[in-house]
Design a protein around this motif. Structure first.
Motif, PDB file in Angstrom:
ATOM      1  N   LEU A 173      32.395   7.271   1.368  1.00 43.94           N
ATOM      2  CA  LEU A 173      32.076   7.524   2.278  1.00 43.94           C
ATOM      3  C   LEU A 173      32.367   7.439   3.632  1.00 43.94           C
ATOM      4  N   GLY A 174      33.007   8.194   3.354  1.00 44.20           N
ATOM      5  CA  GLY A 174      34.102   8.707   4.650  1.00 44.20           C
ATOM      6  C   GLY A 174      33.619   9.132   5.722  1.00 44.20           C
ATOM      7  N   HIS A 175      32.969   9.674   6.258  1.00 46.10           N
ATOM      8  CA  HIS A 175      32.119   9.163   7.788  1.00 46.10           C
ATOM      9  C   HIS A 175      31.929   7.582   8.215  1.00 46.10           C
ATOM     10  N   ILE A 176      31.653   7.045   7.349  1.00 51.40           N
ATOM     11  CA  ILE A 176      31.403   5.918   7.686  1.00 51.40           C
ATOM     12  C   ILE A 176      32.845   4.464   7.814  1.00 51.40           C
ATOM     13  N   GLU A 177      33.461   5.025   7.317  1.00 56.46           N
ATOM     14  CA  GLU A 177      35.219   4.144   6.431  1.00 56.46           C
ATOM     15  C   GLU A 177      36.031   4.341   7.856  1.00 56.46           C
ATOM     16  N   ARG A 178      35.977   6.260   7.106  1.00 58.54           N
ATOM     17  CA  ARG A 178      36.760   6.741   8.330  1.00 58.54           C
ATOM     18  C   ARG A 178      36.194   8.109   9.131  1.00 58.54           C
ATOM     19  N   PRO A 179      35.073   7.816  10.236  1.00 56.77           N
ATOM     20  CA  PRO A 179      34.539   8.995  10.919  1.00 56.77           C
ATOM     21  C   PRO A 179      35.575   9.646  11.563  1.00 56.77           C
ATOM     22  N   ALA A 180      36.904   9.274  12.171  1.00 53.88           N
ATOM     23  CA  ALA A 180      37.520   9.865  12.975  1.00 53.88           C
ATOM     24  C   ALA A 180      38.268  10.726  11.927  1.00 53.88           C
ATOM     25  N   GLN A 181      38.884  10.401  11.429  1.00 53.16           N
ATOM     26  CA  GLN A 181      39.313  11.340  10.120  1.00 53.16           C
ATOM     27  C   GLN A 181      38.324  12.060   9.544  1.00 53.16           C
ATOM     28  N   PHE A 182      37.523  12.214   8.435  1.00 47.99           N
ATOM     29  CA  PHE A 182      36.364  12.471   8.220  1.00 47.99           C
ATOM     30  C   PHE A 182      35.727  13.846   9.547  1.00 47.99           C
ATOM     31  N   SER A 183      35.408  13.748  10.475  1.00 54.35           N
ATOM     32  CA  SER A 183      34.937  14.645  11.957  1.00 54.35           C
ATOM     33  C   SER A 183      36.317  15.619  12.031  1.00 54.35           C
ATOM     34  N   ALA A 184      37.008  15.523  11.708  1.00 52.12           N
ATOM     35  CA  ALA A 184      38.711  15.852  11.892  1.00 52.12           C
ATOM     36  C   ALA A 184      38.969  16.557  10.937  1.00 52.12           C
ATOM     37  N   ALA A 185      38.630  16.245  10.291  1.00 49.84           N
ATOM     38  CA  ALA A 185      38.428  18.071   8.742  1.00 49.84           C
ATOM     39  C   ALA A 185      37.262  18.188   9.243  1.00 49.84           C
ATOM     40  N   VAL A 186      36.346  18.185   9.157  1.00 54.23           N
ATOM     41  CA  VAL A 186      34.947  18.737   9.208  1.00 54.23           C
ATOM     42  C   VAL A 186      35.163  20.204  10.523  1.00 54.23           C
ATOM     43  N   LEU A 187      35.416  19.306  11.179  1.00 55.12           N
ATOM     44  CA  LEU A 187      35.300  20.335  12.347  1.00 55.12           C
ATOM     45  C   LEU A 187      37.166  21.147  12.523  1.00 55.12           C
ATOM     46  N   ALA A 188      38.071  20.834  11.791  1.00 57.36           N
ATOM     47  CA  ALA A 188      38.657  21.361  12.276  1.00 57.36           C
ATOM     48  C   ALA A 188      38.685  22.562  11.002  1.00 57.36           C
ATOM     49  N   PHE A 189      38.310  22.615  10.014  1.00 52.19           N
ATOM     50  CA  PHE A 189      37.750  23.881   9.233  1.00 52.19           C
ATOM     51  C   PHE A 189      37.103  25.160   9.950  1.00 52.19           C
ATOM     52  N   LEU A 190      35.708  24.491  10.339  1.00 51.12           N
ATOM     53  CA  LEU A 190      34.463  25.008  11.466  1.00 51.12           C
ATOM     54  C   LEU A 190      35.578  25.791  11.898  1.00 51.12           C
ATOM     55  N   ARG A 191      36.535  25.360  12.544  1.00 50.40           N
ATOM     56  CA  ARG A 191      37.239  26.240  13.550  1.00 50.40           C
ATOM     57  C   ARG A 191      37.939  27.036  13.238  1.00 50.40           C
ATOM     58  N   GLY A 192      38.733  26.805  12.144  1.00 47.58           N
ATOM     59  CA  GLY A 192      39.194  27.422  11.666  1.00 47.58           C
ATOM     60  C   GLY A 192      38.426  29.163  11.312  1.00 47.58           C
ATOM     61  N   GLN A 193      36.901  28.982  10.674  1.00 44.04           N
ATOM     62  CA  GLN A 193      36.695  30.177   9.892  1.00 44.04           C
ATOM     63  C   GLN A 193      35.550  30.003  11.255  1.00 44.04           C
ATOM     64  N   GLY A 194      36.086  29.822  12.374  1.00 45.75           N
ATOM     65  CA  GLY A 194      35.224  31.012  13.484  1.00 45.75           C
ATOM     66  C   GLY A 194      34.030  30.545  14.034  1.00 45.75           C
ATOM     67  N   VAL A 195      33.266  29.582  12.909  1.00 46.39           N
ATOM     68  CA  VAL A 195      31.997  29.004  12.837  1.00 46.39           C
ATOM     69  C   VAL A 195      31.925  27.691  14.891  1.00 46.39           C
ATOM     70  N   LEU A 196      32.816  27.285  14.333  1.00 46.55           N
ATOM     71  CA  LEU A 196      32.816  26.614  15.546  1.00 46.55           C
ATOM     72  C   LEU A 196      33.954  26.990  17.586  1.00 46.55           C
ATOM     73  N   GLY A 197      33.122  26.392  18.528  1.00 48.04           N
ATOM     74  CA  GLY A 197      35.074  27.112  19.920  1.00 48.04           C
ATOM     75  C   GLY A 197      35.890  26.724  19.606  1.00 48.04           C
ATOM     76  N   SER A 198      36.912  26.815  20.534  1.00 46.26           N
ATOM     77  CA  SER A 198      38.316  25.687  20.219  1.00 46.26           C
ATOM     78  C   SER A 198      38.310  24.578  21.013  1.00 46.26           C
ATOM     79  N   ARG A 199      37.145  24.789  22.544  1.00 43.10           N
ATOM     80  CA  ARG A 199      37.201  23.954  23.282  1.00 43.10           C
ATOM     81  C   ARG A 199      35.469  22.712  22.515  1.00 43.10           C
ATOM     82  N   GLN A 200      35.413  22.377  21.557  1.00 47.59           N
ATOM     83  CA  GLN A 200      34.031  21.873  20.978  1.00 47.59           C
ATOM     84  C   GLN A 200      35.450  20.429  20.825  1.00 47.59           C
ATOM     85  N   ASN A 201      34.328  19.536  21.429  1.00 42.59           N
ATOM     86  CA  ASN A 201      34.620  17.905  21.254  1.00 42.59           C
ATOM     87  C   ASN A 201      35.388  17.743  19.763  1.00 42.59           C
ATOM     88  N   PRO A 202      36.821  16.914  19.634  1.00 37.03           N
ATOM     89  CA  PRO A 202      37.395  16.482  18.337  1.00 37.03           C
ATOM     90  C   PRO A 202      36.560  15.848  17.815  1.00 37.03           C
TER      91      PRO A 202
END
Length: 305
Positions: A276-305
């Motif tokens: 349950l990483g989104h509960i245990e390590r929410p900052a690390q979990f969300s950072a990994a997901v958002l970095a991946f989506l930015r890398g795919q061009g799905v998420l703009g670079s100015r979206q909140n971390p």
């Protein structure tokens, strides 16, 4: 319940989807803003609420499915029909209802089975997906490994927490013979095994433990064990395979199988994290997901971390 002409307005929505010759109600919940990410919870049969991800809602419009057979969604007339194939088909009706050319799909645990099946069935509808603490197979070997890992957990903790002595029996219980209260009681009983350090953070995690719900009907589904290993090279959707290093049931062993077989997959392993990483390590979990989506061009670079 909120009613709106927009299928993505914040709040709770109910749609009616076909199943065989009948129809069933499918609920979903919308929160946040940004590109649309559909989240499918695990189980089968675990209530969607545990998967709420406030950190992702700051950058994504999260659409949380309340799977059929759970909560206030409808029930299938024949409990044997609860299968990965059925859930993937019901998911597609929701994607069609949202009327978007592409969506992001996040599947946790059993929800990751559904996500893999959906990517095989409808690859053109996905911009990207997150396969979160899941596996490409749930056969006898998978379950034997989970039981062995649970036994190791028991051996490590039984002296300080004698109640874990019953965890292996609970994990292997016949859930299909229980009612909703019975399945919920088992889920809550063994929840500490799904976290890296439950007792070290018990004050923080205890409320979540007591809010967990599991519904019995989906556990009665019939069919062959889930196994898409041979089909994985055909999944070309960009995928983040994310797992907790200490996840006893869907940990790195299974994450590596996914990562190595899918041509467009990236791998992220979270240290000191269980199922349950989104509960245990929410900052690390969300950072990994958002970095991946930015890398795919799905998420703009100015979206909140």
């Amino acid at each position: 319940m909120k009613h709106s002409s927009s299928p993505l307005s914040p709040g709770t929505h109910t749609i009616t989807v076909p199943h065989d010759t009948a129809h069933v109600e499918q609920r979903y919940h919308v929160a946040g803003s940004g590109p649309v990410c559909i989240a499918h919870s695990g189980g089968p049969g675990i209530g969607w609420e545990y998967l709420r991800m406030p950190a992702l809602e700051r950058s994504l419009t999260m659409v949380y499915i309340e799977p059929v057979g759970t909560g206030a969604s409808g029930r299938l007339p024949d409990p044997q029909d609860y299968s990965v194939t059925t859930y993937a088909r019901l998911l597609h009706h929701l994607v069609e209802h949202l009327a978007l050319p592409e969506v992001i799909l996040l599947g946790h645990s059993h929800g990751g089975f559904v996500a893999q099946q959906y990517a095989l069935d409808h690859p053109g509808r996905l911009a990207a997906m997150v396969l979160y603490d899941t596996s490409p197979v749930a056969d006898e070997q998978f379950w034997s490994a989970a039981v062995a890992a649970m036994q190791r957990f028991v051996d490590r903790h039984v002296d300080d927490h004698p109640e874990v002595a019953g965890y292996v029996a609970a994990l292997t219980a016949r859930l299909d013979l229980l009612d909703d209260d019975g399945t919920t009681a088992i889920l809550r009983k063994i929840m500490p095994a799904y976290l890296f350090d439950y007792w070290g953070r018990e004050e923080e995690f205890a409320p979540a433990r007591q809010s967990l719900r599991m519904y019995a009907a989906p556990t009665r589904g019939q069919g062959t064990p889930f196994d898409v290993r041979d089909a994985l090279p055909g999944i070309t959707t960009p995928a983040l395979v994310l797992a907790g290093r200490q996840d006893f049931i869907c940990g790195p062993r299974w994450a590596h199988l996914l990562h190595e077989a899918m041509p467009a997959a990236e791998l992220s392993i979270l240290d000191d994290t269980g199922h349950l990483g989104h509960i245990e390590r929410p900052a690390q979990f969300s950072a990994a997901v958002l970095a991946f989506l930015r890398g795919q061009g799905v998420l703009g670079s100015r979206q909140n971390p």
